[in-house]
Scaffold this active site. Sequence first.
Site, PDB file in Angstrom:
ATOM      1  N   ASP A 125     -12.907  65.224  85.995  1.00 17.64           N
ATOM      2  CA  ASP A 125     -14.299  65.044  85.595  1.00 17.64           C
ATOM      3  C   ASP A 125     -15.161  65.167  86.850  1.00 17.64           C
ATOM      4  O   ASP A 125     -15.017  64.396  87.789  1.00 17.64           O
ATOM      5  CB  ASP A 125     -14.443  63.642  84.977  1.00 17.64           C
ATOM      6  CG  ASP A 125     -15.733  63.511  84.191  1.00 17.64           C
ATOM      7  OD1 ASP A 125     -16.587  64.407  84.294  1.00 17.64           O
ATOM      8  OD2 ASP A 125     -15.878  62.506  83.469  1.00 17.64           O
ATOM      9  N   ASP A 178     -18.139  70.509  82.924  1.00 17.93           N
ATOM     10  CA  ASP A 178     -17.776  69.632  84.035  1.00 17.93           C
ATOM     11  C   ASP A 178     -16.494  68.837  83.842  1.00 17.93           C
ATOM     12  O   ASP A 178     -16.190  67.972  84.645  1.00 17.93           O
ATOM     13  CB  ASP A 178     -18.926  68.674  84.334  1.00 17.93           C
ATOM     14  CG  ASP A 178     -18.962  67.529  83.350  1.00 17.93           C
ATOM     15  OD1 ASP A 178     -18.771  67.785  82.155  1.00 17.93           O
ATOM     16  OD2 ASP A 178     -19.161  66.395  83.788  1.00 17.93           O
ATOM     17  N   GLU A 179     -15.744  69.090  82.800  1.00 15.50           N
ATOM     18  CA  GLU A 179     -14.498  68.346  82.673  1.00 15.50           C
ATOM     19  C   GLU A 179     -13.424  69.147  81.959  1.00 15.50           C
ATOM     20  O   GLU A 179     -13.730  70.062  81.179  1.00 15.50           O
ATOM     21  CB  GLU A 179     -14.716  67.001  82.005  1.00 15.50           C
ATOM     22  CG  GLU A 179     -14.995  67.039  80.538  1.00 15.50           C
ATOM     23  CD  GLU A 179     -15.181  65.628  80.000  1.00 15.50           C
ATOM     24  OE1 GLU A 179     -14.258  65.109  79.371  1.00 15.50           O
ATOM     25  OE2 GLU A 179     -16.265  65.051  80.236  1.00 15.50           O
TER      26      GLU A 179
END
Length: 526
Positions: free
Chosen positions: A159, A250-251
């Site tokens: 993350d 983003d993850e």
Amino acid sequence: MECDDVTGGLEFDVESDDDDAINVQESDVLGDISDFWDDLAETSDDQRANPHTKQGSVTEGPNAENGLSRIALDDNKAGMDGLDKQKINDIIFSVSKGSRFYENEARKDEMARKRTERAVQELGRLKSLDLTTERSIVEQLCTKLEAQRDLSKVIVHVDMDAFYCAVEERDDPSLKGKAFAVGGTAMLTTASYAARAFGVRAAMPGYIALRLCPELKFVRPDHRKYSAASEEVRKVFQRYDPNFRPMSLDEAYLDLTPYLSMHPEDTPITVVSRMREEILSETGLTASAGIAANSLLAKVCSDRNKPNGQYFLPFDRESILEFVQALPVRKPPGIGKVTEQFLHALGIRTCKEIWDNRVYLYKLCSAASFDYFMRVVMGIGSSHEDRFGSGPDRKSISHETTFYPTSDATAMRATIRRLSHSLSVEMAEEKIKGNTVTIKLKRSDFRVFQKSKKLMRYLKMEDDIVAVALELLNDELQVNPGIELRLMGVRMSGLASSEVDKNVGIAKVSESSEYLGLIPKHLFSI
DNA sequence: GGCCGAAGGACCC
DNA sequence: CACCAGGGTCCTTCGGTA
């Protein structure tokens, strides 16, 4: 009706027409409930919920226990401890109070509260019953789940830390350490860590954030930049798991098992450290990671040492149980504010207490909810979620837009056309078609309505989508003339690939829609 | 009874 | 000054029905 027999027990919850049954309850039930609460909560609820509450401070604002929790600061995520939550909530409350948004949240809150209340009453009744049969059913279910426990994989959840903000900070060093947020006065998408110290966070309207942090700077979102940065990050993921599963820009989840078996000198911890270093050196951005036996656990772990940290959860059953059962119920993904409130009302605050009360939850919840609860507190992943490789196809595609409230039907129809247009463009890019059109309408009082229509054919052309969407809108306008809207959306579901099979020379290419070969089900029976 | 379509929510990023 | 997003997934309920 009552929660009758054992198999029906899985049925569901404490729904509406149970009112009669509930009204039967007398005061002795209250006694039972109090006992129950005493058993579970040695500390008083108020103390637990609001450690920062100062004695004598006015608590007209929302807090974790007096309802309206959806308005209150969501401090579930990391980097939010040590805040004066009461003060922050007072500000949020005073700014929101009376707004149409607030009133709608209050309405939803009230509905949830009623549901919860029924559950609490039902719990009181259950406490006086003999549940030995249920107990054995529950044990059987848990035994089945236990058999699914898989400790053979190394799953990591990565993350990026405050991703959008980190990208902006990297590209504009003057932002470093400053309290700023990506977004506008209407809505923030990310808050810098300096801003979070004021209680500012993602999904908070900017003008409220400004009250919490007057010096807050706003940065306009630049999705191209974030996508580009995300690509760089994913190149690193690729090296460790070519089948990694991105969840957003983003993850992502990675299965490190194959990599580790090819690199016996490595350990999960060294691999993840190295991967994070590579992300930093190649993108200038920091990442946090969680390493565990399944994705559910890894997700919780990645939050543990955020930002720029990682957490390794040992791969033995005892460590997993110890870890997960200590968690507040809100921590596991999938348990949000509403479910948290529900559980709190039942006196359940930690995952251990979910476990301790599993027989009651079995009676109180739907089969799906109960199954999920048990998977969570036993630290078992959801069954197929960790089989990476062939990512699941998307189920729907949609566009929606918010605007100044209007009851101008002509403008509404124009918006439908515009949304349908962009939707069809994107569907063409994705080479998909769909057979179900849904329009989403949000009234100026924030209540959301959806109208959908499933067709006997697949659509992909703009004109066809417009026609169906307009038909749905016109139906609504007919029933509800003068309706004032603040948002409209168009969604297509029932998707399939629209790629034309070249070998089949049938001239369907030029047609705007195709027939779906529906065959009555009974023809299939042997 | 189970399946389907439609509608509404909870949740996640 | 500005006044609560947009893109998804999954679950639950309900009414119709072959």
